[in-house]
Write a protein that holds these residues in place. Structure first.
Motif, PDB file in Angstrom:
ATOM      1  N   THR A  40      59.026  59.173  46.283  1.00 43.95           N
ATOM      2  CA  THR A  40      58.500  59.240  44.922  1.00 43.95           C
ATOM      3  C   THR A  40      59.610  58.949  43.922  1.00 43.95           C
ATOM      4  O   THR A  40      59.407  58.230  42.943  1.00 43.95           O
ATOM      5  N   GLY A  41      60.797  59.485  44.184  1.00 44.04           N
ATOM      6  CA  GLY A  41      61.946  59.222  43.312  1.00 44.04           C
ATOM      7  C   GLY A  41      62.295  57.747  43.262  1.00 44.04           C
ATOM      8  O   GLY A  41      62.588  57.202  42.190  1.00 44.04           O
ATOM      9  N   LYS A  42      62.242  57.081  44.404  1.00 42.84           N
ATOM     10  CA  LYS A  42      62.514  55.641  44.449  1.00 42.84           C
ATOM     11  C   LYS A  42      61.469  54.874  43.639  1.00 42.84           C
ATOM     12  O   LYS A  42      61.805  53.966  42.876  1.00 42.84           O
ATOM     13  N   ALA A  43      60.212  55.219  43.842  1.00 46.01           N
ATOM     14  CA  ALA A  43      59.137  54.532  43.120  1.00 46.01           C
ATOM     15  C   ALA A  43      59.247  54.784  41.625  1.00 46.01           C
ATOM     16  O   ALA A  43      59.006  53.889  40.808  1.00 46.01           O
ATOM     17  N   LYS A  44      59.637  56.006  41.259  1.00 41.50           N
ATOM     18  CA  LYS A  44      59.720  56.408  39.851  1.00 41.50           C
ATOM     19  C   LYS A  44      60.733  55.562  39.073  1.00 41.50           C
ATOM     20  O   LYS A  44      60.570  55.343  37.874  1.00 41.50           O
ATOM     21  N   GLU A  45      61.758  55.065  39.764  1.00 41.93           N
ATOM     22  CA  GLU A  45      62.776  54.248  39.097  1.00 41.93           C
ATOM     23  C   GLU A  45      62.180  52.984  38.482  1.00 41.93           C
ATOM     24  O   GLU A  45      62.713  52.452  37.512  1.00 41.93           O
ATOM     25  N   ALA A  46      61.089  52.504  39.039  1.00 42.28           N
ATOM     26  CA  ALA A  46      60.464  51.277  38.544  1.00 42.28           C
ATOM     27  C   ALA A  46      59.272  51.537  37.623  1.00 42.28           C
ATOM     28  O   ALA A  46      58.591  50.601  37.219  1.00 42.28           O
ATOM     29  N   PHE A  47      58.998  52.798  37.286  1.00 41.47           N
ATOM     30  CA  PHE A  47      57.870  53.111  36.421  1.00 41.47           C
ATOM     31  C   PHE A  47      58.064  52.505  35.036  1.00 41.47           C
ATOM     32  O   PHE A  47      59.174  52.481  34.500  1.00 41.47           O
ATOM     33  N   THR A  48      56.982  52.027  34.477  1.00 42.71           N
ATOM     34  CA  THR A  48      56.970  51.537  33.097  1.00 42.71           C
ATOM     35  C   THR A  48      55.868  52.285  32.353  1.00 42.71           C
ATOM     36  O   THR A  48      54.961  52.856  32.972  1.00 42.71           O
ATOM     37  N   GLU A  49      55.940  52.260  31.047  1.00 50.09           N
ATOM     38  CA  GLU A  49      54.896  52.909  30.260  1.00 50.09           C
ATOM     39  C   GLU A  49      53.541  52.288  30.573  1.00 50.09           C
ATOM     40  O   GLU A  49      52.546  53.006  30.760  1.00 50.09           O
ATOM     41  N   ALA A  50      53.485  50.978  30.660  1.00 45.62           N
ATOM     42  CA  ALA A  50      52.218  50.297  30.940  1.00 45.62           C
ATOM     43  C   ALA A  50      51.685  50.676  32.320  1.00 45.62           C
ATOM     44  O   ALA A  50      50.485  50.885  32.494  1.00 45.62           O
ATOM     45  N   GLY A  51      52.566  50.798  33.289  1.00 47.80           N
ATOM     46  CA  GLY A  51      52.155  51.177  34.638  1.00 47.80           C
ATOM     47  C   GLY A  51      51.622  52.597  34.706  1.00 47.80           C
ATOM     48  O   GLY A  51      50.603  52.865  35.351  1.00 47.80           O
ATOM     49  N   VAL A  52      52.311  53.523  34.040  1.00 45.17           N
ATOM     50  CA  VAL A  52      51.866  54.917  34.001  1.00 45.17           C
ATOM     51  C   VAL A  52      50.509  55.004  33.309  1.00 45.17           C
ATOM     52  O   VAL A  52      49.593  55.686  33.787  1.00 45.17           O
ATOM     53  N   TYR A  53      50.360  54.296  32.212  1.00 40.21           N
ATOM     54  CA  TYR A  53      49.097  54.297  31.479  1.00 40.21           C
ATOM     55  C   TYR A  53      47.968  53.741  32.354  1.00 40.21           C
ATOM     56  O   TYR A  53      46.876  54.316  32.412  1.00 40.21           O
ATOM     57  N   ALA A  54      48.232  52.651  33.067  1.00 37.59           N
ATOM     58  CA  ALA A  54      47.212  52.028  33.918  1.00 37.59           C
ATOM     59  C   ALA A  54      46.805  52.957  35.063  1.00 37.59           C
ATOM     60  O   ALA A  54      45.611  53.112  35.351  1.00 37.59           O
ATOM     61  N   ARG A  55      47.782  53.589  35.719  1.00 39.47           N
ATOM     62  CA  ARG A  55      47.465  54.487  36.835  1.00 39.47           C
ATOM     63  C   ARG A  55      46.725  55.728  36.345  1.00 39.47           C
ATOM     64  O   ARG A  55      45.776  56.190  36.979  1.00 39.47           O
ATOM     65  N   THR A  56      47.155  56.271  35.220  1.00 34.50           N
ATOM     66  CA  THR A  56      46.484  57.437  34.656  1.00 34.50           C
ATOM     67  C   THR A  56      45.037  57.097  34.313  1.00 34.50           C
ATOM     68  O   THR A  56      44.115  57.853  34.638  1.00 34.50           O
ATOM     69  N   SER A  57      44.837  55.957  33.676  1.00 34.21           N
ATOM     70  CA  SER A  57      43.481  55.522  33.330  1.00 34.21           C
ATOM     71  C   SER A  57      42.625  55.362  34.576  1.00 34.21           C
ATOM     72  O   SER A  57      41.455  55.756  34.597  1.00 34.21           O
ATOM     73  N   ARG A  58      43.213  54.805  35.630  1.00 33.48           N
ATOM     74  CA  ARG A  58      42.478  54.601  36.889  1.00 33.48           C
ATOM     75  C   ARG A  58      42.018  55.928  37.476  1.00 33.48           C
ATOM     76  O   ARG A  58      40.876  56.075  37.910  1.00 33.48           O
ATOM     77  N   VAL A  59      42.903  56.918  37.484  1.00 34.30           N
ATOM     78  CA  VAL A  59      42.559  58.232  38.033  1.00 34.30           C
ATOM     79  C   VAL A  59      41.458  58.894  37.214  1.00 34.30           C
ATOM     80  O   VAL A  59      40.509  59.448  37.768  1.00 34.30           O
ATOM     81  N   ILE A  60      41.581  58.824  35.903  1.00 37.17           N
ATOM     82  CA  ILE A  60      40.574  59.438  35.043  1.00 37.17           C
ATOM     83  C   ILE A  60      39.219  58.755  35.243  1.00 37.17           C
ATOM     84  O   ILE A  60      38.189  59.419  35.368  1.00 37.17           O
ATOM     85  N   GLU A  61      39.220  57.428  35.311  1.00 41.23           N
ATOM     86  CA  GLU A  61      37.972  56.698  35.534  1.00 41.23           C
ATOM     87  C   GLU A  61      37.373  57.058  36.898  1.00 41.23           C
ATOM     88  O   GLU A  61      36.154  57.246  37.008  1.00 41.23           O
ATOM     89  N   MET A  62      38.206  57.155  37.935  1.00 39.47           N
ATOM     90  CA  MET A  62      37.703  57.533  39.264  1.00 39.47           C
ATOM     91  C   MET A  62      37.106  58.931  39.220  1.00 39.47           C
ATOM     92  O   MET A  62      36.054  59.181  39.806  1.00 39.47           O
ATOM     93  N   ALA A  63      37.766  59.840  38.528  1.00 44.33           N
ATOM     94  CA  ALA A  63      37.273  61.221  38.450  1.00 44.33           C
ATOM     95  C   ALA A  63      35.933  61.283  37.735  1.00 44.33           C
ATOM     96  O   ALA A  63      35.019  61.977  38.170  1.00 44.33           O
ATOM     97  N   ILE A  64      35.806  60.536  36.655  1.00 46.24           N
ATOM     98  CA  ILE A  64      34.556  60.540  35.904  1.00 46.24           C
ATOM     99  C   ILE A  64      33.419  59.983  36.758  1.00 46.24           C
ATOM    100  O   ILE A  64      32.325  60.517  36.782  1.00 46.24           O
ATOM    101  N   LYS A  65      33.691  58.914  37.499  1.00 49.85           N
ATOM    102  CA  LYS A  65      32.659  58.283  38.331  1.00 49.85           C
ATOM    103  C   LYS A  65      32.322  59.101  39.570  1.00 49.85           C
ATOM    104  O   LYS A  65      31.186  59.111  40.020  1.00 49.85           O
ATOM    105  N   LYS A  66      33.312  59.779  40.145  1.00 47.21           N
ATOM    106  CA  LYS A  66      33.118  60.458  41.420  1.00 47.21           C
ATOM    107  C   LYS A  66      32.732  61.928  41.291  1.00 47.21           C
ATOM    108  O   LYS A  66      32.178  62.489  42.215  1.00 47.21           O
ATOM    109  N   VAL A  67      33.074  62.539  40.174  1.00 47.07           N
ATOM    110  CA  VAL A  67      32.804  63.968  40.025  1.00 47.07           C
ATOM    111  C   VAL A  67      31.308  64.178  39.846  1.00 47.07           C
ATOM    112  O   VAL A  67      30.706  63.602  38.945  1.00 47.07           O
ATOM    113  N   PRO A  68      30.690  64.981  40.705  1.00 48.44           N
ATOM    114  CA  PRO A  68      29.248  65.213  40.562  1.00 48.44           C
ATOM    115  C   PRO A  68      28.919  65.920  39.255  1.00 48.44           C
ATOM    116  O   PRO A  68      29.740  66.606  38.683  1.00 48.44           O
ATOM    117  N   SER A  69      27.721  65.743  38.819  1.00 52.09           N
ATOM    118  CA  SER A  69      27.254  66.385  37.595  1.00 52.09           C
ATOM    119  C   SER A  69      27.446  67.892  37.696  1.00 52.09           C
ATOM    120  O   SER A  69      27.155  68.503  38.709  1.00 52.09           O
TER     121      SER A  69
END
Length: 88
Positions: A40-69
């Motif tokens: 994780t530390g190795k991967a973190k060295e290459a993190f960018t703001e755009a990448g963090v934003y994209a991954r965060t958005s992806r997780v939130i979208e997955m949660a909204i779609k997958k979380v049952p009512s």
């Protein structure tokens, strides 16, 4: 009403959205905590703001779609680091 079940929401209260969806950037050989922290530390060295934003958005979208009512989606702010600017 009979035959209905009511309970509190189920959620993971500890997630690092900035580190979500990075498995493809990590080598998994040992499968232990030390390796996970190192990779994780190795991967973190290459993190960018755009990448963090994209991954965060992806997780939130997955949660909204997958979380049952009826389940809650609870998000906490990302810990601000040098590569992240929080957006409104």
């Amino acid at each position: 009403m009979q035959g209905n079940f009511v309970c509190g929401s189920f959620y993971d209260s500890h997630i690092h959205l900035d580190k979500a969806c990075i498995l493809d950037r990590c080598t998994i050989e040992q499968g232990n905590l030390e390796e996970a922290v190192e990779e994780t530390g190795k991967a973190k060295e290459a993190f960018t703001e755009a990448g963090v934003y994209a991954r965060t958005s992806r997780v939130i979208e997955m949660a909204i779609k997958k979380v049952p009512s009826g389940c809650a989606l609870s998000l906490r702010p990302i810990k601000k680091q040098t590569y992240v600017a929080l957006r409104r």
